[in-house]
Design a protein around this motif. Structure first.
Motif, PDB file in Angstrom:
ATOM      1  N   LYS A  38     -22.969   7.656 -74.517  1.00 47.85           N
ATOM      2  CA  LYS A  38     -23.729   8.536 -75.390  1.00 47.85           C
ATOM      3  C   LYS A  38     -25.012   9.063 -74.740  1.00 47.85           C
ATOM      4  CE  LYS A  38     -22.076   6.138 -79.534  1.00 47.85           C
ATOM      5  NZ  LYS A  38     -21.167   5.222 -78.810  1.00 47.85           N
ATOM      6  N   HIS A  39     -25.673   8.225 -73.937  1.00 48.54           N
ATOM      7  CA  HIS A  39     -27.013   8.565 -73.469  1.00 48.54           C
ATOM      8  C   HIS A  39     -27.185   8.255 -71.982  1.00 48.54           C
ATOM      9  CE1 HIS A  39     -27.559   8.538 -77.766  1.00 48.54           C
ATOM     10  NE2 HIS A  39     -27.378   7.224 -77.830  1.00 48.54           N
ATOM     11  N   ILE A  40     -28.103   8.989 -71.351  1.00 48.53           N
ATOM     12  CA  ILE A  40     -28.520   8.721 -69.972  1.00 48.53           C
ATOM     13  C   ILE A  40     -29.979   8.298 -70.001  1.00 48.53           C
ATOM     14  CG2 ILE A  40     -28.844   9.660 -67.659  1.00 48.53           C
ATOM     15  CD1 ILE A  40     -26.810  11.847 -68.384  1.00 48.53           C
ATOM     16  N   LEU A  41     -30.283   7.197 -69.348  1.00 48.48           N
ATOM     17  CA  LEU A  41     -31.670   6.770 -69.205  1.00 48.48           C
ATOM     18  C   LEU A  41     -32.285   7.534 -68.035  1.00 48.48           C
ATOM     19  CD1 LEU A  41     -32.965   3.131 -69.434  1.00 48.48           C
ATOM     20  CD2 LEU A  41     -33.821   4.675 -67.681  1.00 48.48           C
ATOM     21  N   VAL A  42     -33.415   8.209 -68.296  1.00 41.79           N
ATOM     22  CA  VAL A  42     -34.026   9.101 -67.314  1.00 41.79           C
ATOM     23  C   VAL A  42     -35.487   8.705 -67.092  1.00 41.79           C
ATOM     24  CG1 VAL A  42     -34.537  11.504 -66.714  1.00 41.79           C
ATOM     25  CG2 VAL A  42     -32.554  10.968 -68.161  1.00 41.79           C
ATOM     26  N   ALA A  43     -35.886   8.608 -65.825  1.00 38.59           N
ATOM     27  CA  ALA A  43     -37.285   8.331 -65.472  1.00 38.59           C
ATOM     28  C   ALA A  43     -37.865   9.544 -64.764  1.00 38.59           C
ATOM     29  CB  ALA A  43     -37.382   7.100 -64.578  1.00 38.59           C
ATOM     30  N   GLY A  44     -39.187   9.687 -64.821  1.00 36.84           N
ATOM     31  CA  GLY A  44     -39.848  10.833 -64.204  1.00 36.84           C
ATOM     32  C   GLY A  44     -40.843  10.417 -63.139  1.00 36.84           C
ATOM     33  N   ASP A  45     -40.624  10.895 -61.912  1.00 35.15           N
ATOM     34  CA  ASP A  45     -41.476  10.508 -60.786  1.00 35.15           C
ATOM     35  C   ASP A  45     -42.137  11.687 -60.085  1.00 35.15           C
ATOM     36  OD1 ASP A  45     -40.996   7.758 -61.034  1.00 35.15           O
ATOM     37  OD2 ASP A  45     -39.160   7.869 -59.839  1.00 35.15           O
ATOM     38  N   ASP A  46     -42.057  12.870 -60.655  1.00 29.56           N
ATOM     39  CA  ASP A  46     -42.625  14.054 -60.003  1.00 29.56           C
ATOM     40  C   ASP A  46     -44.013  14.344 -60.582  1.00 29.56           C
ATOM     41  OD1 ASP A  46     -43.206  16.472 -58.815  1.00 29.56           O
ATOM     42  OD2 ASP A  46     -41.220  17.339 -59.176  1.00 29.56           O
ATOM     43  N   PRO A  47     -45.061  14.321 -59.746  1.00 31.49           N
ATOM     44  CA  PRO A  47     -46.413  14.594 -60.259  1.00 31.49           C
ATOM     45  C   PRO A  47     -46.644  16.050 -60.638  1.00 31.49           C
ATOM     46  CG  PRO A  47     -46.461  14.314 -57.877  1.00 31.49           C
ATOM     47  CD  PRO A  47     -45.074  13.959 -58.318  1.00 31.49           C
ATOM     48  N   ASP A  48     -45.746  16.938 -60.188  1.00 33.41           N
ATOM     49  CA  ASP A  48     -45.837  18.348 -60.557  1.00 33.41           C
ATOM     50  C   ASP A  48     -45.212  18.511 -61.940  1.00 33.41           C
ATOM     51  OD1 ASP A  48     -45.258  21.112 -60.936  1.00 33.41           O
ATOM     52  OD2 ASP A  48     -45.327  21.440 -58.770  1.00 33.41           O
ATOM     53  N   THR A  49     -46.028  18.621 -62.975  1.00 36.98           N
ATOM     54  CA  THR A  49     -45.513  18.596 -64.345  1.00 36.98           C
ATOM     55  C   THR A  49     -44.602  19.780 -64.656  1.00 36.98           C
ATOM     56  OG1 THR A  49     -47.552  19.682 -65.101  1.00 36.98           O
ATOM     57  CG2 THR A  49     -47.477  17.284 -65.219  1.00 36.98           C
TER      58      THR A  49
ATOM     59  N   ASN B  24     -37.483  13.480 -59.480  1.00 33.74           N
ATOM     60  CA  ASN B  24     -38.560  13.513 -58.494  1.00 33.74           C
ATOM     61  C   ASN B  24     -38.596  14.875 -57.815  1.00 33.74           C
ATOM     62  OD1 ASN B  24     -36.413  13.422 -56.612  1.00 33.74           O
ATOM     63  ND2 ASN B  24     -36.487  11.189 -56.552  1.00 33.74           N
ATOM     64  N   ALA B  25     -39.435  15.007 -56.819  1.00 36.00           N
ATOM     65  CA  ALA B  25     -39.608  16.307 -56.159  1.00 36.00           C
ATOM     66  C   ALA B  25     -38.323  16.786 -55.488  1.00 36.00           C
ATOM     67  CB  ALA B  25     -40.738  16.215 -55.136  1.00 36.00           C
ATOM     68  N   ASP B  26     -37.420  15.860 -55.144  1.00 35.25           N
ATOM     69  CA  ASP B  26     -36.181  16.211 -54.456  1.00 35.25           C
ATOM     70  C   ASP B  26     -34.978  16.273 -55.397  1.00 35.25           C
ATOM     71  OD1 ASP B  26     -37.536  16.226 -51.962  1.00 35.25           O
ATOM     72  OD2 ASP B  26     -37.379  14.034 -51.866  1.00 35.25           O
ATOM     73  N   PHE B  27     -35.217  16.271 -56.680  1.00 36.86           N
ATOM     74  CA  PHE B  27     -34.119  16.220 -57.652  1.00 36.86           C
ATOM     75  C   PHE B  27     -33.167  17.396 -57.468  1.00 36.86           C
ATOM     76  CE2 PHE B  27     -32.376  17.457 -61.834  1.00 36.86           C
ATOM     77  CZ  PHE B  27     -31.643  16.315 -62.113  1.00 36.86           C
ATOM     78  N   ASP B  28     -31.861  17.078 -57.445  1.00 32.23           N
ATOM     79  CA  ASP B  28     -30.824  18.099 -57.293  1.00 32.23           C
ATOM     80  C   ASP B  28     -29.715  17.785 -58.291  1.00 32.23           C
ATOM     81  OD1 ASP B  28     -28.886  19.912 -56.580  1.00 32.23           O
ATOM     82  OD2 ASP B  28     -28.707  19.256 -54.495  1.00 32.23           O
ATOM     83  N   VAL B  29     -29.668  18.519 -59.377  1.00 30.23           N
ATOM     84  CA  VAL B  29     -28.713  18.229 -60.436  1.00 30.23           C
ATOM     85  C   VAL B  29     -27.276  18.402 -59.973  1.00 30.23           C
ATOM     86  CG1 VAL B  29     -28.586  20.567 -61.414  1.00 30.23           C
ATOM     87  CG2 VAL B  29     -28.353  18.565 -62.926  1.00 30.23           C
ATOM     88  N   ASP B  30     -27.067  19.209 -58.948  1.00 31.27           N
ATOM     89  CA  ASP B  30     -25.703  19.437 -58.460  1.00 31.27           C
ATOM     90  C   ASP B  30     -25.085  18.179 -57.861  1.00 31.27           C
ATOM     91  OD1 ASP B  30     -25.798  22.114 -59.209  1.00 31.27           O
ATOM     92  OD2 ASP B  30     -26.576  22.760 -57.263  1.00 31.27           O
ATOM     93  N   GLN B  31     -25.900  17.198 -57.528  1.00 31.04           N
ATOM     94  CA  GLN B  31     -25.393  15.950 -56.963  1.00 31.04           C
ATOM     95  C   GLN B  31     -24.914  14.965 -58.033  1.00 31.04           C
ATOM     96  OE1 GLN B  31     -28.436  14.315 -54.415  1.00 31.04           O
ATOM     97  NE2 GLN B  31     -28.286  15.978 -52.927  1.00 31.04           N
ATOM     98  N   LEU B  32     -25.049  15.343 -59.284  1.00 34.60           N
ATOM     99  CA  LEU B  32     -24.785  14.394 -60.370  1.00 34.60           C
ATOM    100  C   LEU B  32     -23.476  14.641 -61.121  1.00 34.60           C
ATOM    101  CD1 LEU B  32     -28.397  14.192 -61.841  1.00 34.60           C
ATOM    102  CD2 LEU B  32     -27.200  12.416 -60.541  1.00 34.60           C
ATOM    103  N   LYS B  33     -22.648  15.509 -60.617  1.00 33.29           N
ATOM    104  CA  LYS B  33     -21.402  15.809 -61.324  1.00 33.29           C
ATOM    105  C   LYS B  33     -20.567  14.544 -61.520  1.00 33.29           C
ATOM    106  CE  LYS B  33     -17.284  18.719 -61.281  1.00 33.29           C
ATOM    107  NZ  LYS B  33     -16.481  19.733 -60.540  1.00 33.29           N
ATOM    108  N   GLY B  34     -20.482  13.711 -60.483  1.00 34.69           N
ATOM    109  CA  GLY B  34     -19.708  12.474 -60.592  1.00 34.69           C
ATOM    110  C   GLY B  34     -20.267  11.547 -61.656  1.00 34.69           C
ATOM    111  N   PHE B  35     -21.586  11.485 -61.773  1.00 37.72           N
ATOM    112  CA  PHE B  35     -22.246  10.672 -62.798  1.00 37.72           C
ATOM    113  C   PHE B  35     -21.831  11.146 -64.185  1.00 37.72           C
ATOM    114  CE2 PHE B  35     -25.571   9.443 -65.680  1.00 37.72           C
ATOM    115  CZ  PHE B  35     -26.146   8.288 -65.175  1.00 37.72           C
ATOM    116  N   PHE B  36     -21.894  12.453 -64.401  1.00 34.10           N
ATOM    117  CA  PHE B  36     -21.541  13.012 -65.712  1.00 34.10           C
ATOM    118  C   PHE B  36     -20.055  12.791 -66.028  1.00 34.10           C
ATOM    119  CE2 PHE B  36     -24.914  16.366 -64.519  1.00 34.10           C
ATOM    120  CZ  PHE B  36     -25.937  15.514 -64.902  1.00 34.10           C
TER     121      PHE B  36
END
Length: 271
Positions: free
Chosen positions: A101-112, A80-92
């Motif tokens: 094997k895979h991460i399910l990813v959804a897209g909510d940002d209208p700015d393509t 989304n508009a506030d996405f911050d990949v640095d917050q996902l280290k624990g997830f990875f």
């Protein structure tokens, strides 16, 4: 008879239970893998807090070894508009320890443009952990169709670990066509999700979401052209069985998982 793929027990088919229990259910009902939701799909949504409680990992890893069941996918990351990949280290890190094997990813940002940029950053960040980032198009999100998902990947300069999930429900209820599958490079399809549903598309996003979360049907019970979808993808692709339905509350998790497996196998036998 068609080739029988490996099946994964989706989180929504056996929700709100400990991953170790899900692994045992999968082993007892013929699945080869499971999916785990370790981040909520929406604020306040159900998930298993494995990132917050890493002490749970050894037990889950032991159960994986005992049962021989692997982790297909981790849910879920929203761009989304506030996405911050640095917050996902624990997830990875959790994903790598589980050998997911895979991460399910959804897209909510209208700015393509920003959406593709965020996706590129996600792919770059999760690649060292052996994870693919698989876009699930859903008609009520900003990635509404399989064509939209491919555009995001192209806008991100085609990362090597990019992917697209074909969920039969979303495929049938979006602006997606069987011919679109052939126009997309096959290497982008890592796994797919199967369910059936009413052949009548709901009129509103609220109804679409409700149907997706509580009213999916067993293969053969609804009106989706599952045959066309699943004969258009690789027969060796793992299939995640994702069938949340009100009926499952009236059965044990094992009984529902078995019913879903049996119906899916019956569908494949008839292909």
């Amino acid at each position: 008879m068609s080739v029988m793929p490996d099946f994964s027990l989706s989180y929504l088919t056996a929700p709100k239970i400990h991953p170790s229990e899900a692994l045992r259910i999968a082993a007892n009902t013929g699945y080869k893998a499971i999916g785990i939701r370790i981040l909520p799909a929406a604020p306040g949504g159900e998930y298993f807090p494995l990132i917050e409680n890493p002490h749970e990992l050894p037990g889950i890893l032991n159960t994986m070894q005992e049962t021989g069941i692997s982790i297909c996918d981790l849910e879920m990351i929203r761009l989304n508009a506030d996405f911050d990949v640095d917050q996902l280290k624990g997830f990875f890190e959790v994903g790598a320890k589980l050998k997911a094997k895979h991460i399910l990813v959804a897209g909510d940002d209208p700015d393509t443009s920003r959406l593709s940029d965020a996706y590129a950053k996600l792919c770059e960040a999760c690649a060292p952990y052996g994870l693919t980032a698989d876009l699930e198009f859903m008609p009520w999100t900003e990635i509404k169709s399989i064509k939209d998902a491919y555009k995001v990947i192209q806008g991100a300069n085609n990362p090597s670990n990019a992917g697209i999930i074909i969920d039969s429900l979303h495929f049938a209820r979006s602006d997606s066509d069987i011919s679109d599958i052939a126009r997309i490079p096959n290497h982008l399809f890592h796994y797919a999700q199967i369910c059936d549903a009413s052949g009548t598309k709901p009129a509103t996003d609220v109804e679409l979401i409700s149907d997706a979360r509580t009213n999916r049907l067993l293969p053969g019970e609804g009106g989706i052209d599952l045959k066309s979808i699943f004969t258009s993808i690789s027969p060796n692709m793992p299939i995640s069985i994702e069938i949340p339905n009100a009926r499952q509350s009236q059965m044990s998790p094992t009984a529902w998982a078995q019913l879903c497996m049996d119906a899916t196998k019956d569908f494949y036998k008839k292909l």
